[in-house]
Design a protein around this motif. Structure first.
Motif, PDB file in Angstrom:
ATOM      1  N   VAL A   1      46.133  86.121 -12.412  1.00 31.00           N
ATOM      2  CA  VAL A   1      46.056  86.358 -13.863  1.00 31.00           C
ATOM      3  C   VAL A   1      44.949  85.520 -14.495  1.00 31.00           C
ATOM      4  N   LEU A   2      44.172  86.167 -15.325  1.00 30.11           N
ATOM      5  CA  LEU A   2      43.162  85.479 -16.139  1.00 30.11           C
ATOM      6  C   LEU A   2      43.665  85.386 -17.579  1.00 30.11           C
ATOM      7  N   VAL A   3      43.600  84.183 -18.133  1.00 28.21           N
ATOM      8  CA  VAL A   3      43.918  83.962 -19.546  1.00 28.21           C
ATOM      9  C   VAL A   3      42.675  83.388 -20.199  1.00 28.21           C
ATOM     10  N   PHE A   4      42.289  83.953 -21.323  1.00 27.22           N
ATOM     11  CA  PHE A   4      41.061  83.458 -21.954  1.00 27.22           C
ATOM     12  C   PHE A   4      41.190  83.484 -23.473  1.00 27.22           C
ATOM     13  N   ASP A   5      40.368  82.671 -24.118  1.00 23.69           N
ATOM     14  CA  ASP A   5      40.110  82.841 -25.545  1.00 23.69           C
ATOM     15  C   ASP A   5      38.676  82.459 -25.807  1.00 23.69           C
ATOM     16  N   THR A   6      38.087  83.145 -26.789  1.00 20.29           N
ATOM     17  CA  THR A   6      36.673  82.940 -27.071  1.00 20.29           C
ATOM     18  C   THR A   6      36.386  83.436 -28.490  1.00 20.29           C
ATOM     19  N   ILE A   7      35.113  83.525 -28.819  1.00 14.13           N
ATOM     20  CA  ILE A   7      34.704  83.841 -30.193  1.00 14.13           C
ATOM     21  C   ILE A   7      33.863  85.114 -30.201  1.00 14.13           C
ATOM     22  N   ASN A   8      34.236  86.035 -31.070  1.00 13.25           N
ATOM     23  CA  ASN A   8      33.513  87.304 -31.159  1.00 13.25           C
ATOM     24  C   ASN A   8      32.143  87.099 -31.820  1.00 13.25           C
ATOM     25  N   ASP A   9      31.224  87.948 -31.419  1.00 11.12           N
ATOM     26  CA  ASP A   9      29.854  87.890 -31.940  1.00 11.12           C
ATOM     27  C   ASP A   9      29.774  88.726 -33.228  1.00 11.12           C
ATOM     28  N   THR A  10      30.257  88.134 -34.320  1.00 12.78           N
ATOM     29  CA  THR A  10      30.265  88.841 -35.612  1.00 12.78           C
ATOM     30  C   THR A  10      29.683  87.938 -36.700  1.00 12.78           C
ATOM     31  N   LEU A  11      29.324  88.568 -37.784  1.00 14.46           N
ATOM     32  CA  LEU A  11      28.844  87.796 -38.942  1.00 14.46           C
ATOM     33  C   LEU A  11      29.945  86.859 -39.442  1.00 14.46           C
ATOM     34  N   TRP A  12      31.191  87.359 -39.414  1.00 16.91           N
ATOM     35  CA  TRP A  12      32.309  86.541 -39.890  1.00 16.91           C
ATOM     36  C   TRP A  12      32.468  85.266 -39.050  1.00 16.91           C
ATOM     37  N   SER A  13      32.288  85.380 -37.722  1.00 15.87           N
ATOM     38  CA  SER A  13      32.364  84.176 -36.872  1.00 15.87           C
ATOM     39  C   SER A  13      31.274  83.187 -37.261  1.00 15.87           C
ATOM     40  N   ARG A  14      30.074  83.713 -37.497  1.00 12.20           N
ATOM     41  CA  ARG A  14      28.956  82.813 -37.845  1.00 12.20           C
ATOM     42  C   ARG A  14      29.239  82.082 -39.147  1.00 12.20           C
ATOM     43  N   VAL A  15      29.808  82.813 -40.098  1.00  9.81           N
ATOM     44  CA  VAL A  15      30.094  82.185 -41.393  1.00  9.81           C
ATOM     45  C   VAL A  15      31.282  81.228 -41.266  1.00  9.81           C
ATOM     46  N   SER A  16      32.392  81.737 -40.694  1.00  6.82           N
ATOM     47  CA  SER A  16      33.635  80.956 -40.740  1.00  6.82           C
ATOM     48  C   SER A  16      33.640  79.790 -39.750  1.00  6.82           C
ATOM     49  N   LEU A  17      32.915  79.923 -38.640  1.00  9.55           N
ATOM     50  CA  LEU A  17      32.992  78.863 -37.616  1.00  9.55           C
ATOM     51  C   LEU A  17      31.717  78.026 -37.514  1.00  9.55           C
ATOM     52  N   VAL A  18      30.640  78.487 -38.123  1.00  7.20           N
ATOM     53  CA  VAL A  18      29.387  77.730 -38.031  1.00  7.20           C
ATOM     54  C   VAL A  18      28.968  77.276 -39.434  1.00  7.20           C
ATOM     55  N   VAL A  19      28.577  78.210 -40.273  1.00  2.00           N
ATOM     56  CA  VAL A  19      28.020  77.837 -41.591  1.00  2.00           C
ATOM     57  C   VAL A  19      29.045  77.041 -42.407  1.00  2.00           C
ATOM     58  N   VAL A  20      30.262  77.555 -42.493  1.00  2.00           N
ATOM     59  CA  VAL A  20      31.307  76.866 -43.264  1.00  2.00           C
ATOM     60  C   VAL A  20      32.163  75.981 -42.353  1.00  2.00           C
ATOM     61  N   GLY A  21      32.590  76.540 -41.212  1.00  2.00           N
ATOM     62  CA  GLY A  21      33.552  75.851 -40.349  1.00  2.00           C
ATOM     63  C   GLY A  21      33.111  74.465 -39.912  1.00  2.00           C
ATOM     64  N   GLU A  22      31.835  74.305 -39.623  1.00  2.00           N
ATOM     65  CA  GLU A  22      31.361  72.998 -39.148  1.00  2.00           C
ATOM     66  C   GLU A  22      31.437  71.926 -40.234  1.00  2.00           C
ATOM     67  N   ARG A  23      31.665  72.357 -41.465  1.00  2.00           N
ATOM     68  CA  ARG A  23      31.781  71.391 -42.572  1.00  2.00           C
ATOM     69  C   ARG A  23      33.228  71.166 -42.998  1.00  2.00           C
TER      70      ARG A  23
END
Ligand SMILES: C[S@@+](CC[C@H](N)C(=O)[O-])C[C@H]1O[C@@H](n2cnc3c(N)ncnc32)[C@H](O)[C@@H]1O
Length: 233
Positions: free
Chosen positions: A136-158
């Protein structure tokens, strides 16, 4: 040690290794995700069941899974030392070239590593190689979307509890369709679902009333998503 100015510089984890086990530290959200990830890990089938934890970091999964021979693979030696203190059998290696024998793993866990690797197809090949048939493989990761860039990078990192600055390179974010296609080449069929933090818990975290935030399943795959797949038997 100088501060990195490059996104996804792997040496950031060496510098931040003292943060792994601080519930409100730089990796706070990884504690929340480790708990959600463990929900997908099957119970060990026997006393010698082996779980290979790719990009194990400081070994946060150890707080949530029991009964496995827990092998942790990571590039960061200081992080592996933290994991080893929690009982992980630490292996310093690149996830794209694992020094592990074919079929050694009953379970492979790839938690928040797939969006950090330069050669995703090579990592998927290695996952398929080291998993035993019907493993069994279990994974989690981040989708390549504009929302990810905003929520996890532009805003999230702050934001408190957000990812450390520069830890992500959005160019490496992973579309679920691409991951499914790479895994399908090895006979895996995967099921995925989105994850989002509980708003109520996050407000409590911001107010200092709680250290942990539940990650709740959601149908939306627009940001963090998790999944499970079984190798053909
Ligand atoms: C975001 S952290 C996730 C850590 C852990 N899985 C968790 O969720 O707590 C990513 C980890 O992957 C490791 N990593 C990044 N690229 C890697 C590679 N190519 N091979 C092995 N480990 C890697 C980093 O050193 C880091 O510890």
């Amino acid at each position: 040690m100088g501060l990195s100015t490059t996104r996804n510089d792997p040496t950031q984890y060496d510098r931040l290794a003292g943060e792994w086990w601080k519930p409100r530290g730089a990796f706070a959200a990884l504690h929340w995700l480790a708990r959600a990830r463990a929900d997908l890990v099957p119970a060990p089938s026997g006393p010698r069941s082996t779980l290979v934890d790719l990009g194990c970091g400081g070994g946060l999964l150890t707080g949530h899974v029991e009964g496995y021979r827990h092998v942790g693979v990571d590039l960061s030696a200081p992080s592996l030392r933290q994991a080893a203190r929690r009982g992980v059998l630490a292996v310093r290696a690149d996830a794209a070239a694992l020094p592990l024998r074919d079929g050694v793993a009953d379970v492979v866990v790839a938690g928040e590593i797939l969006e950090h690797v330069a050669d995703l197809p090579a990592v998927v090949d290695e996952i398929a190689r080291v998993l035993r048939p019907a493993g069994v493989l279990v994974f989690d990761t981040i989708n390549d979307t504009l929302w990810s860039r905003v929520s996890l990078v532009v805003v999230g990192e702050r934001m408190p509890g957000g990812p450390p600055p520069l830890i992500h390179d959005p160019a490496l974010f992973v579309r679920p369709e691409r991951l499914a296609e790479l895994l399908a080449r090895h006979g895996f069929r995967i099921r995925v679902r989105g994850l989002r933090p509980s708003l109520r818990d996050y407000v409590g975290f911001l107010l200092g009333r709680r250290d942990s935030v539940r990650m709740l399943p959601t149908r939306s795959l627009t940001s963090v998503y998790q999944g499970v797949g079984r190798k053909a038997s």
